[in-house]
Each structure stands twice: as C-alpha cells, then as structure tokens.
Design an enzyme around this catalytic site. Structure first.
Site, short mmCIF file in Angstrom:
data_model
loop_
_atom_site.label_atom_id
_atom_site.label_comp_id
_atom_site.label_asym_id
_atom_site.label_seq_id
_atom_site.Cartn_x
_atom_site.Cartn_y
_atom_site.Cartn_z
N ASN A 153 -27.41 26.97 50.94
CA ASN A 153 -27.89 26.52 52.24
C ASN A 153 -28.04 27.75 53.16
O ASN A 153 -27.07 28.48 53.38
CB ASN A 153 -26.88 25.53 52.83
CG ASN A 153 -27.33 24.97 54.15
OD1 ASN A 153 -27.78 25.71 55.01
ND2 ASN A 153 -27.19 23.67 54.33
N HIS A 155 -27.57 29.17 58.27
CA HIS A 155 -26.88 30.06 59.20
C HIS A 155 -27.44 31.48 59.21
O HIS A 155 -27.04 32.29 60.06
CB HIS A 155 -25.37 29.97 58.99
CG HIS A 155 -24.90 28.57 59.31
ND1 HIS A 155 -25.06 28.02 60.56
CD2 HIS A 155 -24.40 27.59 58.52
CE1 HIS A 155 -24.64 26.75 60.54
NE2 HIS A 155 -24.24 26.47 59.31
N ARG A 214 -30.50 35.84 68.93
CA ARG A 214 -31.24 36.84 69.69
C ARG A 214 -32.72 36.48 69.85
O ARG A 214 -33.44 37.16 70.55
CB ARG A 214 -31.17 38.20 68.97
CG ARG A 214 -29.90 38.95 69.20
CD ARG A 214 -29.90 39.52 70.62
NE ARG A 214 -28.65 40.18 70.93
CZ ARG A 214 -28.42 41.48 70.74
NH1 ARG A 214 -29.34 42.24 70.22
NH2 ARG A 214 -27.26 42.00 71.06
N HIS A 262 -31.52 22.62 56.56
CA HIS A 262 -31.37 21.43 57.41
C HIS A 262 -32.23 21.63 58.66
O HIS A 262 -31.93 22.49 59.49
CB HIS A 262 -29.89 21.28 57.78
CG HIS A 262 -29.57 20.04 58.56
ND1 HIS A 262 -28.29 19.68 58.88
CD2 HIS A 262 -30.36 19.08 59.09
CE1 HIS A 262 -28.30 18.55 59.56
NE2 HIS A 262 -29.55 18.17 59.73
N ARG A 306 -32.74 20.43 61.87
CA ARG A 306 -32.07 19.52 62.82
C ARG A 306 -33.03 19.12 63.93
O ARG A 306 -33.95 19.86 64.27
CB ARG A 306 -30.83 20.20 63.42
CG ARG A 306 -29.70 20.39 62.42
CD ARG A 306 -28.44 20.85 63.12
NE ARG A 306 -27.81 19.78 63.83
CZ ARG A 306 -26.71 19.13 63.43
NH1 ARG A 306 -26.11 19.47 62.32
NH2 ARG A 306 -26.21 18.15 64.15
N ARG A 347 -31.63 23.87 66.10
CA ARG A 347 -30.68 24.91 66.50
C ARG A 347 -30.65 26.08 65.52
O ARG A 347 -30.25 27.17 65.87
CB ARG A 347 -29.28 24.34 66.69
CG ARG A 347 -28.61 23.92 65.41
CD ARG A 347 -27.23 23.39 65.66
NE ARG A 347 -27.23 22.16 66.44
CZ ARG A 347 -26.21 21.32 66.51
NH1 ARG A 347 -25.09 21.60 65.86
NH2 ARG A 347 -26.27 20.21 67.20
N GLU A 369 -32.70 18.91 54.18
CA GLU A 369 -31.75 18.00 54.82
C GLU A 369 -32.31 17.58 56.16
O GLU A 369 -32.79 18.43 56.92
CB GLU A 369 -30.40 18.69 55.06
CG GLU A 369 -29.66 19.01 53.79
CD GLU A 369 -28.35 19.73 54.07
OE1 GLU A 369 -27.62 19.99 53.12
OE2 GLU A 369 -28.08 20.06 55.25
N THR A 425 -22.47 18.70 60.42
CA THR A 425 -22.59 17.30 60.06
C THR A 425 -21.20 16.70 59.86
O THR A 425 -20.49 17.04 58.92
CB THR A 425 -23.42 17.15 58.75
OG1 THR A 425 -24.58 17.97 58.89
CG2 THR A 425 -23.82 15.72 58.52
N GLU A 483 -24.93 12.64 47.74
CA GLU A 483 -24.13 13.85 47.89
C GLU A 483 -22.82 13.46 48.55
O GLU A 483 -22.81 12.91 49.65
CB GLU A 483 -24.89 14.89 48.73
CG GLU A 483 -24.07 16.17 48.88
CD GLU A 483 -24.89 17.37 49.36
OE1 GLU A 483 -26.10 17.44 49.04
OE2 GLU A 483 -24.30 18.22 50.04
N HIS A 492 -20.23 20.56 51.52
CA HIS A 492 -19.80 20.71 52.91
C HIS A 492 -18.43 21.37 52.98
O HIS A 492 -17.46 20.83 52.48
CB HIS A 492 -19.77 19.39 53.69
CG HIS A 492 -19.98 19.63 55.17
ND1 HIS A 492 -19.00 20.09 55.99
CD2 HIS A 492 -21.09 19.53 55.93
CE1 HIS A 492 -19.49 20.24 57.21
NE2 HIS A 492 -20.76 19.92 57.21
N GLY A 493 -18.44 22.55 53.57
CA GLY A 493 -17.19 23.26 53.83
C GLY A 493 -16.62 23.99 52.64
O GLY A 493 -15.52 24.56 52.74
N GLY A 539 -23.22 26.60 52.07
CA GLY A 539 -23.92 27.47 53.00
C GLY A 539 -23.03 28.34 53.86
O GLY A 539 -22.95 29.55 53.68
#
Ligand code: PXP
Length: 255
Positions: A17, A20, A28, A53, A55, A59, A80, A111, A161, A204-205, A226
């Site tokens: 993922n 980020h 920036r 993802h 969103r 973001r 996603e 999420t 998932e 996730h995580g 990710g």
C-alpha cells in the site's frame, strides 16, 4: 498472475500500500516523493500487487495518482474506496484488477473497523454488481465476525479482507492474551470464509513483529501492508524494507 485469483506459485501474495508516499508528498505539495516510483520499486522488491486508497477527502492518493498508476503499472492495482457513487464511477472508469470496499469517516486517522456488510447488505449487493460485471474482483474489508462473512458471501463478493488492526493494537499494548484471542478469531474466521467459497485476504497495521502469525494462516492468500513499510523505508530504504517483509512472510508460510 493476478493479485487475486489463483497464484500459480502458490505463495502468499504481498500487496504494498503506497498511500503514505502520497502523504509525505502532500505535506509540502508538489510532485515528490512519487507514488508511481514507489510502486515500481515495490514490484522490483517482490510485491505482487499495489494497493492505493482513494479517500473521499483525497488526503493522500489523488485522482491523478490513480490515473498514473493505471497507466504505469504492470502489477495489478487494488483500489481501496468507500462505497459511494463517486467512487463507483471512478472504479468503473478505470476498471482496476480489484476493488476493496472500506468504511470511511472523514475524522478518522485511518480505516477504523470493518465495513458493516450485514447492516447494509441490500445496498452493497446493488453497489458491487456493476463492479463485478466490469471485471473487478470485489473485496470487502470486514472484522472477523461470522455475520459479516456470511453477508459478504450472500452479496456475491469474491474476496474478504480480514481487519488485523485489533490484533496489532493488542500486540502494541502488550495485551498478549487479547492479541492471541484475536489471532484465534482470525484463524477461525479465515477458515469459515474459505469454506463459504470466499478468497481470504488480511491487512491493517501489520509490521515485522506481527506479520508472521497472520502469514501462517493457511486460508489467507494475500496480505496488504503499507504504513509500516513506508515508515521503515525512511531508515533502510523501500527495497530492503519490502524484501524483509517478503522474507518473513515466506518463512512463516514455509513452517
Ligand atoms: N487493508 C485495508 C483494507 C486498508 O484500508 C489498509 C489501510 O489503508 C491496509 C490494508 C494497510 O494498512 P497499513 O497501512 O496499516 O499497513
């Protein structure tokens, strides 16, 4: 070979993922670091797919990132998104290999929790039908609960998932009894979903510390990871960060 469906190598697939990378870029504005470059590096490091993802508030990943990823990637893209009309139109325009439906709240940092398919069964059944017709493998991100798995199967999703966030949070908090109970739930629900004919993914995580017990779950065929990888890339570089995750996954699977 696709990120979803039968993998001829039979190994656990890794979807990287890249959200980020876009988070850092957007801090920036401007054009770097470039998520497409990260995706290409991820492929070279052993990723089987790229997850992004889009969103509602854009973001991190932007519409232009999805255009660029679709144009540049030779790996399958797992898009996603929330189950909204806007996102459905975007997915139908791009027809990515996979669409993973996630719950989305503007105020959340990431999420939180899975999609409540059981509560929204009718709406989601209608929502996913055109996506499946367009050739996207539809995945639903859910908590490891029988009611959610049964609802996902009933609406005709190809994939679920399983949300590993609670398992990872318990590990981080040092609550090992709760962590192990959550892992047991993931194990049971992965087997249950597989028995209902669903392909099972998880994510996730996940980090180097938490990935192996999840990678060892026999019915899980894909992990999407990710935030930890992008963070780790700051210290050791993206390529070694992904290669180490791959190594840990393969070692857990081989046991
Ligand atoms: N799977 C799903 C469905 C997600 O929403 C996310 C976060 O975007 C991930 C996997 C990856 O989670 P993390 O970035 O914590 O590894």
């Amino acid at each position: 070979m696709g990120i979803t469906g039968t993998d001829p190598l039979g190994r656990l697939r890794l979807g990287v993922n890249i959200d980020h990378v876009a988070t850092v870029r957007n801090a920036r504005g401007g054009s770097y670091p470039d998520p497409v470059r990260a995706a290409e590096l991820a492929q070279a490091a052993g990723a089987d797919g790229i997850t992004a993802h889009l969103r509602e508030d854009r973001r991190h990943i932007s519409d232009a990132d999805i255009d660029a990823l679709m144009a540049a990637l030779s790996l399958p893209l797992n898009l996603e998104m929330a189950a909204t009309d806007e996102m459905q139109a975007i997915a139908l325009r791009h027809r990515p290999h996979a669409v993973c439906l996630v719950p989305e709240k503007r105020e959340e940092r990431t999420t939180e929790g899975g999609l409540d398919v059981a509560r929204e069964e009718n709406r989601l059944a209608h929502f996913i039908a055109p996506l499946a017709e367009a050739g996207c493998r539809v995945s639903i991100f859910i908590a490891a609960e029988p009611a959610q798995i049964e609802a996902a199967a009933r609406i005709g999703a190809a994939v679920i998932e399983l949300h590993t966030g609670a398992y990872c949070d318990f590990h981080a908090d040092g609550d090992l009894a709760a962590r192990d109970a959550e892992l047991e739930r993931l194990r049971e629900m992965a087997a249950y979903a597989h028995a209902l004919g669903l392909e099972v993914h998880a994510g996730h995580g996940l980090s180097y510390d938490t990935v192996q017990p999840v990678a060892a779950l026999a019915e899980v065929v894909e992990l999407n990871i990710g935030h930890f990888l992008i963070g780790e890339a700051i210290f050791r570089g993206l390529d070694p960060a992904i290669r180490e995750m791959r190594r840990l996954m393969d070692a857990a699977r081989a046991r």
